[in-house]
Design a protein around this motif. Structure first.
Motif, mmCIF file in Angstrom:
data_model
loop_
_atom_site.group_PDB
_atom_site.id
_atom_site.type_symbol
_atom_site.label_atom_id
_atom_site.label_comp_id
_atom_site.label_asym_id
_atom_site.label_seq_id
_atom_site.Cartn_x
_atom_site.Cartn_y
_atom_site.Cartn_z
ATOM 1 N N ALA A 119 0.835 -1.202 0.000
ATOM 2 C CA ALA A 119 0.000 0.000 0.000
ATOM 3 C C ALA A 119 0.867 1.248 0.000
ATOM 4 O O ALA A 119 0.593 2.233 -0.692
ATOM 5 C CB ALA A 119 -0.905 -0.016 1.231
ATOM 6 N N ASP A 120 1.924 1.160 0.753
ATOM 7 C CA ASP A 120 2.827 2.282 0.876
ATOM 8 C C ASP A 120 3.483 2.614 -0.467
ATOM 9 O O ASP A 120 3.573 3.779 -0.868
ATOM 10 C CB ASP A 120 3.906 1.897 1.887
ATOM 11 N N ALA A 136 0.179 -11.148 -7.205
ATOM 12 C CA ALA A 136 -0.229 -11.800 -5.964
ATOM 13 C C ALA A 136 -0.396 -10.811 -4.824
ATOM 14 O O ALA A 136 0.169 -10.972 -3.747
ATOM 15 C CB ALA A 136 0.774 -12.884 -5.583
ATOM 16 N N SER A 137 -1.191 -9.802 -5.081
ATOM 17 C CA SER A 137 -1.363 -8.754 -4.091
ATOM 18 C C SER A 137 -1.849 -9.278 -2.743
ATOM 19 O O SER A 137 -2.673 -10.164 -2.664
ATOM 20 C CB SER A 137 -2.379 -7.737 -4.611
ATOM 21 N N ARG A 138 -1.298 -8.679 -1.711
ATOM 22 C CA ARG A 138 -1.700 -9.050 -0.349
ATOM 23 C C ARG A 138 -2.743 -8.068 0.184
ATOM 24 O O ARG A 138 -3.157 -8.156 1.340
ATOM 25 C CB ARG A 138 -0.469 -9.014 0.554
ATOM 26 N N LEU A 139 -3.143 -7.136 -0.644
ATOM 27 C CA LEU A 139 -4.084 -6.109 -0.215
ATOM 28 C C LEU A 139 -5.476 -6.680 0.074
ATOM 29 O O LEU A 139 -5.893 -7.654 -0.526
ATOM 30 C CB LEU A 139 -4.208 -5.070 -1.328
ATOM 31 N N ALA A 145 -9.611 -1.755 -3.862
ATOM 32 C CA ALA A 145 -10.608 -0.893 -4.480
ATOM 33 C C ALA A 145 -10.159 0.557 -4.396
ATOM 34 O O ALA A 145 -10.234 1.316 -5.364
ATOM 35 C CB ALA A 145 -11.942 -1.058 -3.759
ATOM 36 N N ASP A 146 -9.665 0.891 -3.256
ATOM 37 C CA ASP A 146 -9.203 2.248 -3.032
ATOM 38 C C ASP A 146 -8.100 2.602 -4.023
ATOM 39 O O ASP A 146 -8.142 3.623 -4.708
ATOM 40 C CB ASP A 146 -8.680 2.344 -1.597
ATOM 41 N N SER A 159 -7.985 -11.971 -7.742
ATOM 42 C CA SER A 159 -9.203 -11.489 -8.362
ATOM 43 C C SER A 159 -10.059 -10.747 -7.351
ATOM 44 O O SER A 159 -10.041 -11.038 -6.161
ATOM 45 C CB SER A 159 -9.962 -12.676 -8.932
ATOM 46 N N SER A 160 -10.778 -9.805 -7.854
ATOM 47 C CA SER A 160 -11.636 -8.999 -7.010
ATOM 48 C C SER A 160 -12.474 -8.170 -7.955
ATOM 49 O O SER A 160 -12.019 -7.786 -9.030
ATOM 50 C CB SER A 160 -10.777 -8.107 -6.118
ATOM 51 N N ALA A 161 -13.673 -7.900 -7.539
ATOM 52 C CA ALA A 161 -14.539 -7.123 -8.423
ATOM 53 C C ALA A 161 -13.976 -5.721 -8.597
ATOM 54 O O ALA A 161 -14.333 -5.002 -9.511
ATOM 55 C CB ALA A 161 -15.938 -7.059 -7.833
ATOM 56 N N ASN A 162 -13.079 -5.362 -7.709
ATOM 57 C CA ASN A 162 -12.657 -3.978 -7.659
ATOM 58 C C ASN A 162 -11.527 -3.583 -8.592
ATOM 59 O O ASN A 162 -11.234 -2.411 -8.749
ATOM 60 C CB ASN A 162 -12.242 -3.644 -6.232
ATOM 61 N N ALA A 163 -10.855 -4.569 -9.153
ATOM 62 C CA ALA A 163 -9.733 -4.196 -10.007
ATOM 63 C C ALA A 163 -9.594 -5.191 -11.143
ATOM 64 O O ALA A 163 -9.895 -6.374 -10.979
ATOM 65 C CB ALA A 163 -8.457 -4.141 -9.182
ATOM 66 N N PRO A 164 -9.147 -4.706 -12.284
ATOM 67 C CA PRO A 164 -8.886 -5.599 -13.402
ATOM 68 C C PRO A 164 -7.849 -6.621 -12.965
ATOM 69 O O PRO A 164 -6.967 -6.296 -12.177
ATOM 70 C CB PRO A 164 -8.302 -4.673 -14.470
#
Lengths: 341, 341
Positions: A119-120, A136-139, A145-146, A159-164
């Motif tokens: 994030a940083d 392999a994001s750990r977010l 989304a942010d 995968s997440s609805a929030n990002a491609p």
DNA sequence: CAACTTTTGGCAATCGCTTGCCGCCCGGTT
DNA sequence: AACCGGGCGGCAAGCGATTGCCAAAAGTTG
């Protein structure tokens, strides 16, 4: 012989600027700028004159200055949890290729498996990069989304609805692996888990469990283990004591580590224990025994991620951009799996 | 309650600039700049006020703008011939660590084993990076000298009077390897060569030849081979027909490839042929059989290179900077070498 | 208390390039 | 002949920081 003294300004050492080129070509800097980055906007002969001057001076535009005024940096940051891991190596290779082809610079960052660091970095580099590839994001979903709302992002294996995202369909092949093992007579199968914060790990486990259930197999689960060969020893010991005759392992790194440990303990692979890895990384084909594993087009995933990101950046295509790409996988059977004893 | 309306200027979406911070803290932008990058220059209470404002606004200075005016980019480019090669992976890992620790960004570039591409990158990125790390540079001495004269450079495994370098003392261990083989009774030893343009290859061969001669050993040489496992087949075949009973191989990649090929051909390692690799890359310990190899502190070399480069960049230390660092190596004996049959 | 130093903060010029806007030149219309 | 519009270049205003120079304020000194 001294009347061309106009250009005496440039202090020999310093690289030439657009002004030097303009001066030499006898035009304004704006014209040079346009000739170089918007050729159609300028008359051909003028442009050629400028190009010659630029070549003669060995002019290279400053990406800094260009970025300052245009707002684009022509750089993409690639964030990986661990540069050490061969899996990410392949991703890096893929992104590197594609980015270079598109004239972008790759900024490589190791986030050390830490969501915070990720994030940083995202924050600190918002101005430094035009976009981000998160391997392999750990977010968390919210963080993702942010981030995605304020900058161009493509996630890999998250995968997440929030990002491609581009995801490698390892779960698909997990089923295949299970069938492979089942057809060899295995009925007690252990899933050796990876990092708890890993999305891939979660989906692999989920698929594993469901598919096993459908087939009436007995499952065990051990872990989590860090994705390193050195975790293999603990993983092997844990798996061995479950009584399972086969393991599906979160990734090849751990699997390769297990192979060594099992050999040390006199547990033969595949006679006493079959092992299936994931990813088919460098080394999976020459370890001992060669590893049956789920082959993934990792490098290609990196390339696709870049394409998606670049499309996202291009105002013409931004709208029509795919939000999700799924990369196919397949089971590669080598020597670490065999019939149950 | 409406008289603090001054700062209504910033268009919500855009990231805050130094001006927003200045406004909020009630000082000039120059003061903000100084408070942030030259703390001593500003009164403590003023500084704290500014820091608060910056934090509140989530301000991140634009590296672009900073670079434009200061001339520094805070980025270092790392050029490797092939991101795919595990050897460079380790270097990348090393540089990455050290650069991050120093607050620098790493720009990773794959030069595809091409001197031209390397020179080109050096030129194009002259303004983009504060310095360059050239891993296994393919440049000629002249090119290298030229580059080093106009920008900060540290070469890895490419020594030359013209540029600071860190070299891994593989040749030193080649002697050790030779003694190891000799003590096992081998007297006919083959050197399996790497890329012709590689400096390391040249030095390894030179040492090999001299040391062999001193010891009255019979030497052969095959190659050049590309540094990939896939070259192993050809290398193995070539080496086998020389009649040598042992090989010292340019690097582990080729050696691992040879291992496979030899097995396919029924040539047993080490009974019929002993193999010594170089580098001790990822995989050398778990291939079959585990590879005897020359272990190199690759990652550390990357770190040292960064330190040297950063020192070079620092006007205070620039003069006293080391021009050459030699990294020690040692022979790691595993199972691919054994007594001559 | 005057004369000096230091400290501290502001002004404004720059860094090298992009880009919106304007104006000139020209050939084509009416 | 007056008018128009397109093609082509130049002017100049930024982009967001840094930094040399200067002046006001504060602190020292004899």
């Amino acid at each position: 012989m001294a009347d061309s003294a106009t250009s005496a300004s440039r202090p020999a050492g310093a690289p030439p600027t657009i002004r030097d080129v303009a001066e030499m070509a006898g035009v304004a800097t704006s014209t040079v700028s346009r000739a170089l980055s918007n050729p159609g906007r300028v008359n051909r002969v003028t442009r050629e004159r400028i190009e010659e001057a630029a070549a003669a001076l060995n002019y290279v535009p400053s990406s800094q200055a260009r970025g300052l005024s245009s707002g684009r940096t022509n750089a993409i940051a690639v964030l990986v949890p661990d540069v050490t891991n061969p899996f990410y190596f392949d991703i890096i290779r893929g992104t590197q290729n594609q980015l270079k082809a598109a004239g972008y610079t790759q900024l490589l960052v190791d986030t050390e498996e830490s969501a915070e660091m990720e994030a940083d970095t995202l924050r600190k580099m918002q101005r430094t990069a035009d976009g981000f590839i998160l391997a392999a994001s750990r977010l968390t979903d919210a963080q993702l989304a942010d981030a995605a709302s304020s900058q161009a992002i493509v996630a890999i294996n998250r995968s997440s609805a929030n990002a491609p995202a581009v995801v490698i369909d390892t779960p698909g092949a997990v089923v295949q692996a299970l069938e492979h093992l089942s057809s060899l007579g295995h009925s007690k199968i252990c899933f050796v888990g990876g990092p708890a914060s890993s999305w891939s790990n979660a989906t692999r486990w989920k698929t594993f469990e469901e598919a096993s259930q459908e087939r009436g197999l007995t499952t065990f689960r051990v872990g989590p283990f860090a994705p390193k060969t050195t975790s293999g020893a603990a993983a092997a010991d844990a798996a061995a004591r479950t009584g399972a005759t086969a393991c599906i392992v979160f990734n090849d790194l751990i699997a390769i580590g297990m192979l060594q440990r099992l050999r040390e303990r006199g547990i033969r692979v595949p006679e006493d224990m079959s092992i299936v890895g994931c990813d088919d990384i460098f080394g999976a084909d020459f370890c001992n025994p060669p590893l049956t594993t789920i082959s993934s087009p990792i490098e290609q995933a990196g390339r696709v991620a870049v394409s998606m990101l670049l499309a996202q950046l291009d105002p013409l295509q931004a709208a029509s951009t795919r939000r999700l790409a799924v990369m196919p996988t397949h089971l590669t059977v080598r020597a670490s799996t065999g019939p149950v004893a």
